[in-house]
Scaffold this motif. Structure first.
Motif, PDB file in Angstrom:
ATOM      1  N   VAL A   1       0.827  -1.206   0.000  1.00  0.00           N
ATOM      2  CA  VAL A   1       0.000   0.000   0.000  1.00  0.00           C
ATOM      3  C   VAL A   1       0.866   1.261   0.000  1.00  0.00           C
ATOM      4  O   VAL A   1       0.623   2.185  -0.793  1.00  0.00           O
ATOM      5  CB  VAL A   1      -0.959  -0.006   1.213  1.00  0.00           C
ATOM      6  N   VAL A   2       1.885   1.310   0.838  1.00  0.00           N
ATOM      7  CA  VAL A   2       2.751   2.486   0.899  1.00  0.00           C
ATOM      8  C   VAL A   2       3.528   2.651  -0.407  1.00  0.00           C
ATOM      9  O   VAL A   2       3.669   3.759  -0.932  1.00  0.00           O
ATOM     10  CB  VAL A   2       3.705   2.403   2.110  1.00  0.00           C
ATOM     11  N   GLY A   3       4.025   1.554  -0.949  1.00  0.00           N
ATOM     12  CA  GLY A   3       4.752   1.616  -2.213  1.00  0.00           C
ATOM     13  C   GLY A   3       3.880   2.102  -3.351  1.00  0.00           C
ATOM     14  O   GLY A   3       4.303   2.913  -4.174  1.00  0.00           O
ATOM     15  N   ALA A   4       2.647   1.606  -3.409  1.00  0.00           N
ATOM     16  CA  ALA A   4       1.732   2.049  -4.462  1.00  0.00           C
ATOM     17  C   ALA A   4       1.382   3.527  -4.293  1.00  0.00           C
ATOM     18  O   ALA A   4       1.315   4.269  -5.282  1.00  0.00           O
ATOM     19  CB  ALA A   4       0.462   1.199  -4.439  1.00  0.00           C
ATOM     20  N   LEU A   5       1.192   3.961  -3.059  1.00  0.00           N
ATOM     21  CA  LEU A   5       0.878   5.369  -2.800  1.00  0.00           C
ATOM     22  C   LEU A   5       2.032   6.273  -3.228  1.00  0.00           C
ATOM     23  O   LEU A   5       1.816   7.293  -3.896  1.00  0.00           O
ATOM     24  CB  LEU A   5       0.568   5.568  -1.320  1.00  0.00           C
ATOM     25  N   LEU A   6       3.261   5.902  -2.866  1.00  0.00           N
ATOM     26  CA  LEU A   6       4.418   6.700  -3.263  1.00  0.00           C
ATOM     27  C   LEU A   6       4.604   6.700  -4.771  1.00  0.00           C
ATOM     28  O   LEU A   6       4.985   7.712  -5.359  1.00  0.00           O
ATOM     29  CB  LEU A   6       5.688   6.173  -2.574  1.00  0.00           C
ATOM     30  N   TRP A   7       4.335   5.578  -5.397  1.00  0.00           N
ATOM     31  CA  TRP A   7       4.472   5.482  -6.849  1.00  0.00           C
ATOM     32  C   TRP A   7       3.457   6.389  -7.545  1.00  0.00           C
ATOM     33  O   TRP A   7       3.779   7.120  -8.479  1.00  0.00           O
ATOM     34  CB  TRP A   7       4.286   4.039  -7.280  1.00  0.00           C
ATOM     35  N   ILE A   8       2.220   6.372  -7.069  1.00  0.00           N
ATOM     36  CA  ILE A   8       1.167   7.207  -7.671  1.00  0.00           C
ATOM     37  C   ILE A   8       1.472   8.690  -7.465  1.00  0.00           C
ATOM     38  O   ILE A   8       1.354   9.497  -8.391  1.00  0.00           O
ATOM     39  CB  ILE A   8      -0.215   6.837  -7.090  1.00  0.00           C
ATOM     40  N   LEU A   9       1.873   9.063  -6.252  1.00  0.00           N
ATOM     41  CA  LEU A   9       2.196  10.464  -5.991  1.00  0.00           C
ATOM     42  C   LEU A   9       3.397  10.918  -6.808  1.00  0.00           C
ATOM     43  O   LEU A   9       3.431  12.051  -7.299  1.00  0.00           O
ATOM     44  CB  LEU A   9       2.459  10.688  -4.504  1.00  0.00           C
ATOM     45  N   GLY A  10       4.388  10.064  -6.960  1.00  0.00           N
ATOM     46  CA  GLY A  10       5.551  10.412  -7.769  1.00  0.00           C
ATOM     47  C   GLY A  10       5.210  10.530  -9.241  1.00  0.00           C
ATOM     48  O   GLY A  10       5.751  11.364  -9.962  1.00  0.00           O
ATOM     49  N   ALA A  11       4.287   9.696  -9.711  1.00  0.00           N
ATOM     50  CA  ALA A  11       3.894   9.734 -11.122  1.00  0.00           C
ATOM     51  C   ALA A  11       3.087  10.980 -11.457  1.00  0.00           C
ATOM     52  O   ALA A  11       3.105  11.444 -12.599  1.00  0.00           O
ATOM     53  CB  ALA A  11       3.088   8.483 -11.473  1.00  0.00           C
ATOM     54  N   THR A  12       2.402  11.533 -10.469  1.00  0.00           N
ATOM     55  CA  THR A  12       1.612  12.736 -10.720  1.00  0.00           C
ATOM     56  C   THR A  12       2.454  14.005 -10.642  1.00  0.00           C
ATOM     57  O   THR A  12       1.947  15.092 -10.905  1.00  0.00           O
ATOM     58  CB  THR A  12       0.441  12.853  -9.719  1.00  0.00           C
ATOM     59  N   GLY A  13       3.731  13.862 -10.255  1.00  0.00           N
ATOM     60  CA  GLY A  13       4.617  15.019 -10.227  1.00  0.00           C
ATOM     61  C   GLY A  13       4.725  15.694  -8.880  1.00  0.00           C
ATOM     62  O   GLY A  13       5.368  16.722  -8.755  1.00  0.00           O
ATOM     63  N   ARG A  14       4.098  15.134  -7.858  1.00  0.00           N
ATOM     64  CA  ARG A  14       4.196  15.734  -6.532  1.00  0.00           C
ATOM     65  C   ARG A  14       5.522  15.354  -5.892  1.00  0.00           C
ATOM     66  O   ARG A  14       5.972  14.229  -5.996  1.00  0.00           O
ATOM     67  CB  ARG A  14       3.045  15.269  -5.643  1.00  0.00           C
ATOM     68  N   LYS A  15       6.154  16.301  -5.219  1.00  0.00           N
ATOM     69  CA  LYS A  15       7.416  16.027  -4.545  1.00  0.00           C
ATOM     70  C   LYS A  15       7.148  15.264  -3.258  1.00  0.00           C
ATOM     71  O   LYS A  15       6.242  15.601  -2.497  1.00  0.00           O
ATOM     72  CB  LYS A  15       8.147  17.319  -4.242  1.00  0.00           C
ATOM     73  N   ILE A  16       7.955  14.235  -3.015  1.00  0.00           N
ATOM     74  CA  ILE A  16       7.811  13.414  -1.820  1.00  0.00           C
ATOM     75  C   ILE A  16       9.156  13.401  -1.114  1.00  0.00           C
ATOM     76  O   ILE A  16      10.137  12.916  -1.654  1.00  0.00           O
ATOM     77  CB  ILE A  16       7.398  11.975  -2.176  1.00  0.00           C
ATOM     78  N   GLY A  17       9.211  13.943   0.071  1.00  0.00           N
ATOM     79  CA  GLY A  17      10.457  13.965   0.820  1.00  0.00           C
ATOM     80  C   GLY A  17      11.550  14.760   0.137  1.00  0.00           C
ATOM     81  O   GLY A  17      12.717  14.414   0.260  1.00  0.00           O
ATOM     82  N   GLY A  18      11.194  15.797  -0.589  1.00  0.00           N
ATOM     83  CA  GLY A  18      12.175  16.619  -1.260  1.00  0.00           C
ATOM     84  C   GLY A  18      12.616  16.090  -2.619  1.00  0.00           C
ATOM     85  O   GLY A  18      13.449  16.682  -3.279  1.00  0.00           O
TER      86      GLY A  18
END
Length: 51
Positions: free
Chosen positions: A29-46
């Motif tokens: 679940v966490v991996g999929a969430l980070l993958w989706i957020l990264g694919a949309t262009g949102r910065k995650i942890g800088g």
């Protein structure tokens, strides 16, 4: 992270260890969430892309 989660999830289901199943599910679940957020262009942890 997603692959590790799936592996732990499968091992947990086959062996019957609920802790591995829980940790595997959380990692998926966490991996999929980070993958989706990264694919949309949102910065995650800088970082723009989270690998």
């Amino acid at each position: 992270m997603i692959i590790l989660g799936v592996i732990l999830l499968i091992i947990g289901l086959l062996v019957g260890v609920s802790l591995l199943t829980t940790v595997g599910g959380i990692l998926v679940v966490v991996g999929a969430l980070l993958w989706i957020l990264g694919a949309t262009g949102r910065k995650i942890g800088g970082r723009k892309h989270y690998f």
